[in-house]
Write a protein that holds these residues in place. Structure first.
Motif, PDB file in Angstrom:
ATOM      1  N   PHE A 190      62.727  61.705 -16.755  1.00 23.07           N
ATOM      2  CA  PHE A 190      63.539  62.857 -17.152  1.00 23.07           C
ATOM      3  C   PHE A 190      63.948  63.670 -15.930  1.00 23.07           C
ATOM      4  O   PHE A 190      65.122  64.058 -15.792  1.00 23.07           O
ATOM      5  CB  PHE A 190      62.757  63.732 -18.135  1.00 23.07           C
ATOM      6  N   TYR A 191      63.003  63.925 -15.033  1.00 24.14           N
ATOM      7  CA  TYR A 191      63.310  64.695 -13.822  1.00 24.14           C
ATOM      8  C   TYR A 191      64.352  63.967 -12.957  1.00 24.14           C
ATOM      9  O   TYR A 191      65.249  64.589 -12.391  1.00 24.14           O
ATOM     10  CB  TYR A 191      62.046  64.951 -13.002  1.00 24.14           C
ATOM     11  N   MET A 192      64.212  62.645 -12.861  1.00 24.85           N
ATOM     12  CA  MET A 192      65.172  61.851 -12.090  1.00 24.85           C
ATOM     13  C   MET A 192      66.564  61.960 -12.690  1.00 24.85           C
ATOM     14  O   MET A 192      67.568  62.082 -11.973  1.00 24.85           O
ATOM     15  CB  MET A 192      64.730  60.390 -12.050  1.00 24.85           C
ATOM     16  N   GLY A 193      66.630  61.899 -14.019  1.00 29.05           N
ATOM     17  CA  GLY A 193      67.916  61.995 -14.699  1.00 29.05           C
ATOM     18  C   GLY A 193      68.596  63.332 -14.458  1.00 29.05           C
ATOM     19  O   GLY A 193      69.804  63.398 -14.170  1.00 29.05           O
ATOM     20  N   VAL A 194      67.841  64.419 -14.562  1.00 28.60           N
ATOM     21  CA  VAL A 194      68.391  65.765 -14.349  1.00 28.60           C
ATOM     22  C   VAL A 194      68.847  65.935 -12.909  1.00 28.60           C
ATOM     23  O   VAL A 194      69.932  66.467 -12.628  1.00 28.60           O
ATOM     24  CB  VAL A 194      67.341  66.839 -14.707  1.00 28.60           C
ATOM     25  N   LEU A 195      68.023  65.445 -11.965  1.00 27.22           N
ATOM     26  CA  LEU A 195      68.346  65.561 -10.544  1.00 27.22           C
ATOM     27  C   LEU A 195      69.640  64.837 -10.208  1.00 27.22           C
ATOM     28  O   LEU A 195      70.510  65.367  -9.500  1.00 27.22           O
ATOM     29  CB  LEU A 195      67.191  64.997  -9.707  1.00 27.22           C
ATOM     30  N   PHE A 196      69.810  63.641 -10.759  1.00 26.50           N
ATOM     31  CA  PHE A 196      71.013  62.866 -10.442  1.00 26.50           C
ATOM     32  C   PHE A 196      72.244  63.453 -11.118  1.00 26.50           C
ATOM     33  O   PHE A 196      73.353  63.366 -10.583  1.00 26.50           O
ATOM     34  CB  PHE A 196      70.835  61.400 -10.869  1.00 26.50           C
ATOM     35  N   LEU A 197      72.060  64.065 -12.287  1.00 29.95           N
ATOM     36  CA  LEU A 197      73.179  64.716 -12.968  1.00 29.95           C
ATOM     37  C   LEU A 197      73.740  65.849 -12.110  1.00 29.95           C
ATOM     38  O   LEU A 197      74.958  65.987 -11.956  1.00 29.95           O
ATOM     39  CB  LEU A 197      72.719  65.244 -14.322  1.00 29.95           C
ATOM     40  N   PHE A 198      72.857  66.650 -11.525  1.00 33.13           N
ATOM     41  CA  PHE A 198      73.286  67.717 -10.623  1.00 33.13           C
ATOM     42  C   PHE A 198      73.994  67.136  -9.399  1.00 33.13           C
ATOM     43  O   PHE A 198      75.005  67.674  -8.945  1.00 33.13           O
ATOM     44  CB  PHE A 198      72.080  68.559 -10.183  1.00 33.13           C
ATOM     45  N   PHE A 199      73.463  66.034  -8.886  1.00 33.88           N
ATOM     46  CA  PHE A 199      74.076  65.390  -7.713  1.00 33.88           C
ATOM     47  C   PHE A 199      75.508  64.961  -8.015  1.00 33.88           C
ATOM     48  O   PHE A 199      76.416  65.163  -7.199  1.00 33.88           O
ATOM     49  CB  PHE A 199      73.235  64.177  -7.294  1.00 33.88           C
ATOM     50  N   SER A 200      75.709  64.372  -9.180  1.00 37.38           N
ATOM     51  CA  SER A 200      77.043  63.861  -9.523  1.00 37.38           C
ATOM     52  C   SER A 200      78.073  64.981  -9.634  1.00 37.38           C
ATOM     53  O   SER A 200      79.232  64.804  -9.257  1.00 37.38           O
ATOM     54  CB  SER A 200      76.983  63.071 -10.828  1.00 37.38           C
ATOM     55  N   PHE A 201      77.665  66.130 -10.126  1.00 34.86           N
ATOM     56  CA  PHE A 201      78.599  67.245 -10.306  1.00 34.86           C
ATOM     57  C   PHE A 201      78.909  67.969  -8.998  1.00 34.86           C
ATOM     58  O   PHE A 201      80.027  68.423  -8.779  1.00 34.86           O
ATOM     59  CB  PHE A 201      78.068  68.230 -11.340  1.00 34.86           C
ATOM     60  N   PHE A 202      77.923  68.071  -8.118  1.00 36.69           N
ATOM     61  CA  PHE A 202      78.115  68.831  -6.885  1.00 36.69           C
ATOM     62  C   PHE A 202      78.508  67.971  -5.682  1.00 36.69           C
ATOM     63  O   PHE A 202      79.154  68.462  -4.760  1.00 36.69           O
ATOM     64  CB  PHE A 202      76.852  69.641  -6.561  1.00 36.69           C
ATOM     65  N   PHE A 203      78.109  66.694  -5.696  1.00 34.18           N
ATOM     66  CA  PHE A 203      78.370  65.841  -4.531  1.00 34.18           C
ATOM     67  C   PHE A 203      79.107  64.545  -4.893  1.00 34.18           C
ATOM     68  O   PHE A 203      79.294  63.687  -4.029  1.00 34.18           O
ATOM     69  CB  PHE A 203      77.049  65.480  -3.830  1.00 34.18           C
ATOM     70  N   GLY A 204      79.501  64.411  -6.154  1.00 35.24           N
ATOM     71  CA  GLY A 204      80.163  63.185  -6.594  1.00 35.24           C
ATOM     72  C   GLY A 204      81.447  62.892  -5.842  1.00 35.24           C
ATOM     73  O   GLY A 204      81.705  61.747  -5.437  1.00 35.24           O
ATOM     74  N   GLU A 205      82.255  63.922  -5.632  1.00 33.86           N
ATOM     75  CA  GLU A 205      83.534  63.734  -4.928  1.00 33.86           C
ATOM     76  C   GLU A 205      83.303  63.293  -3.486  1.00 33.86           C
ATOM     77  O   GLU A 205      83.989  62.401  -2.977  1.00 33.86           O
ATOM     78  CB  GLU A 205      84.335  65.042  -4.962  1.00 33.86           C
ATOM     79  N   TYR A 206      82.319  63.911  -2.832  1.00 35.51           N
ATOM     80  CA  TYR A 206      82.008  63.535  -1.448  1.00 35.51           C
ATOM     81  C   TYR A 206      81.503  62.091  -1.391  1.00 35.51           C
ATOM     82  O   TYR A 206      81.901  61.316  -0.503  1.00 35.51           O
ATOM     83  CB  TYR A 206      80.950  64.480  -0.865  1.00 35.51           C
ATOM     84  N   TYR A 207      80.650  61.738  -2.349  1.00 34.88           N
ATOM     85  CA  TYR A 207      80.103  60.378  -2.386  1.00 34.88           C
ATOM     86  C   TYR A 207      81.212  59.333  -2.502  1.00 34.88           C
ATOM     87  O   TYR A 207      81.254  58.368  -1.730  1.00 34.88           O
ATOM     88  CB  TYR A 207      79.125  60.241  -3.559  1.00 34.88           C
ATOM     89  N   LEU A 208      82.138  59.507  -3.416  1.00 34.34           N
ATOM     90  CA  LEU A 208      83.201  58.526  -3.623  1.00 34.34           C
ATOM     91  C   LEU A 208      84.178  58.487  -2.447  1.00 34.34           C
ATOM     92  O   LEU A 208      84.744  57.427  -2.137  1.00 34.34           O
ATOM     93  CB  LEU A 208      83.948  58.828  -4.918  1.00 34.34           C
ATOM     94  N   SER A 209      84.361  59.644  -1.787  1.00 30.64           N
ATOM     95  CA  SER A 209      85.274  59.679  -0.632  1.00 30.64           C
ATOM     96  C   SER A 209      84.743  58.845   0.535  1.00 30.64           C
ATOM     97  O   SER A 209      85.514  58.472   1.431  1.00 30.64           O
ATOM     98  CB  SER A 209      85.501  61.127  -0.179  1.00 30.64           C
ATOM     99  N   LEU A 210      83.439  58.550   0.521  1.00 33.62           N
ATOM    100  CA  LEU A 210      82.870  57.685   1.562  1.00 33.62           C
ATOM    101  C   LEU A 210      83.487  56.289   1.525  1.00 33.62           C
ATOM    102  O   LEU A 210      83.623  55.622   2.552  1.00 33.62           O
ATOM    103  CB  LEU A 210      81.347  57.581   1.394  1.00 33.62           C
ATOM    104  N   PHE A 211      83.856  55.846   0.330  1.00 32.09           N
ATOM    105  CA  PHE A 211      84.467  54.519   0.174  1.00 32.09           C
ATOM    106  C   PHE A 211      85.943  54.543   0.569  1.00 32.09           C
ATOM    107  O   PHE A 211      86.494  53.540   1.002  1.00 32.09           O
ATOM    108  CB  PHE A 211      84.337  54.043  -1.277  1.00 32.09           C
ATOM    109  N   GLY A 212      86.598  55.671   0.374  1.00 31.78           N
ATOM    110  CA  GLY A 212      88.027  55.794   0.648  1.00 31.78           C
ATOM    111  C   GLY A 212      88.679  56.699  -0.386  1.00 31.78           C
ATOM    112  O   GLY A 212      88.134  56.919  -1.466  1.00 31.78           O
ATOM    113  N   GLU A 213      89.853  57.212  -0.053  1.00 34.10           N
ATOM    114  CA  GLU A 213      90.527  58.173  -0.934  1.00 34.10           C
ATOM    115  C   GLU A 213      90.861  57.582  -2.299  1.00 34.10           C
ATOM    116  O   GLU A 213      90.817  58.268  -3.321  1.00 34.10           O
ATOM    117  CB  GLU A 213      91.809  58.683  -0.260  1.00 34.10           C
ATOM    118  N   GLU A 214      91.217  56.280  -2.345  1.00 35.29           N
ATOM    119  CA  GLU A 214      91.617  55.674  -3.622  1.00 35.29           C
ATOM    120  C   GLU A 214      90.467  55.588  -4.621  1.00 35.29           C
ATOM    121  O   GLU A 214      90.682  55.455  -5.826  1.00 35.29           O
ATOM    122  CB  GLU A 214      92.231  54.284  -3.399  1.00 35.29           C
TER     123      GLU A 214
END
Length: 399
Positions: free
Chosen positions: A301-325
């Motif tokens: 449960f803690y892992m799930g909550v932690l990753f949910l926060f990550f996706s909302f706050f750092f998701g855009e940065y994470y995907l931009s690592l692969f490229g703009e598209e």
């Protein structure tokens, strides 16, 4: 016997789990970093082709008794004195199955209308099927609790082949050579495992290849390929269906969002595998396992909550690592982050059924999930695109 005393290493998580966890986290971090560099230096089309080839490999690998370690770890942790016979039987089963599957794959590729490059990548990458059976001796090292040794093996393996693959990427080699590097990496791991297996005092001449025992083992694990296949299909079905409906490029873009999710789930799987031998012994000694599972559910449960926060706050940065598209997969990534807690919960439940030898129960759950997943993917991908695939992955197992 000394081996049973050594198994108490599974009770004290530190330092043994720290070695085991570190070996896996180093491997996944470097692998993940390489995938980002690969995606940035090659087109999304090429990245999509490699993703499809990997998916084909995972499907064939799953039915090659890839999960036979569940049986082998269970039997070694309770009857270590019979290891020569059990290891011998498991090796024979996986070796001949892998050879047969590779030949079958090569045959069916002749009749599929595929791009020549994609067909060749699939054939090269699936050579891992032939080298994989020789890594079965890893179970003996694992059950002995030699986690520092495992850490050293994986560390040097990762360092050597990460360097090789980075060289191939920056030298702009064709992706078929990158597929070949994965095969060499698996071969290297198998050879090192064989070396340490012999260093533990084992000789191949002492292994017992008994036909009757092998057939008995085969009868016990007949459902294993179906269970492993169902897990891989459930994890990679979205990639295949996106490729079919939207094309290889969209498949590659979506895979950028799903790869980190898969890595998190693999960490959960490795942790459950780490404690699996001792859970078998707890069952045999009639000690309760409920407190252990309650704590693992809370951890999930803690892992799930932690990753949910990550996706909302750092998701855009994470995907931009692969490229703009790849930023078009942001909404899919947020949906997929919601799958972490239920997926870890299902993973934990499945491992518990392995301990209890309820293989048919596992298979029934997995096949039901796949059937619902196919239906949801068919409709949701056509309506919502790649976000529909993410939504299907979330809803199907919950139903």
């Amino acid at each position: 016997m000394k081996i049973y005393k050594n198994l108490e290493n599974f009770v004290g998580l530190i330092p043994n789990f720290s070695y085991f966890f570190s070996s896996n986290i180093i491997s996944y971090v470097f692998s993940f970093f390489f995938i980002i560099l690969f995606a940035r230096n090659y087109s999304s089309f090429s990245f999509g082709q490699f993703t499809i080839a990997q998916t084909v490999f995972f499907l064939f690998y799953s039915i090659s008794f890839s999960n036979i370690h569940y049986y082998l770890n269970k039997i070694l942790s309770t009857k270590f004195e019979n290891r020569r016979k059990d290891i011998g039987s498991c090796f024979v089963i996986t070796f001949y199955t892998s050879i047969g599957l590779y030949l079958f794959l090569a045959f069916i590729l002749l009749f599929l209308d595929l791009d020549i490059q994609l067909r060749n990548i699939i054939l090269v990458l699936n050579l891992i099927l032939i080298t994989e059976p020789f890594s079965i001796f890893y179970s003996e090292i694992f059950i002995r609790g030699q986690f520092l040794r495992i850490f050293k093996i994986k560390f040097f393996q990762t360092l050597i082949f990460f360097t090789l693959k980075i060289f191939l990427v920056f030298s702009n080699f064709d992706i078929i050579y990158i597929a070949g590097a994965y095969v060499l990496e698996n071969l290297f791991f198998s050879l090192i495992i064989i070396y340490y297996f012999k260093k533990n005092g084992n000789n191949f001449s002492n292994l017992i290849f008994e036909k009757k025992h092998s057939l008995n083992v085969l009868k016990k694990i007949m459902l294993f390929p179906l269970m492993a296949f169902a897990i891989i299909v459930a994890m990679r079905l979205d990639i295949l269906m996106i490729s079919n409906f939207l094309g290889e490029e969209q498949s590659g873009i979506y895979s950028a969002a799903s790869r980190l999710i898969i890595i998190i789930l693999l960490f959960g799987t490795h942790f459950f595998q780490f404690i699996y031998p001792n859970l078998n012994r707890i069952i045999l000694t009639n000690n309760g396992i409920k407190p252990i599972y309650h704590n693992l559910v809370l951890f999930s449960f803690y892992m799930g909550v932690l990753f949910l926060f990550f996706s909302f706050f750092f998701g855009e940065y994470y995907l931009s690592l692969f490229g703009e598209e790849y930023l078009t997969a942001l909404y899919s990534f947020k949906i997929l982050s919601l799958t972490i807690f239920p997926a870890l919960l299902f993973n934990l439940w499945i491992h518990k059924q392995y301990v209890l030898s309820k293989y048919s129960t596992i298979l029934f759950f997995q096949l039901g999930t796949i059937f619902i997943n196919i239906l949801l993917n068919y409709y949701l991908i056509n309506i919502l695109g790649i976000s529909g695939a993410a939504l299907a992955i979330l809803i199907a197992p919950i139903i």
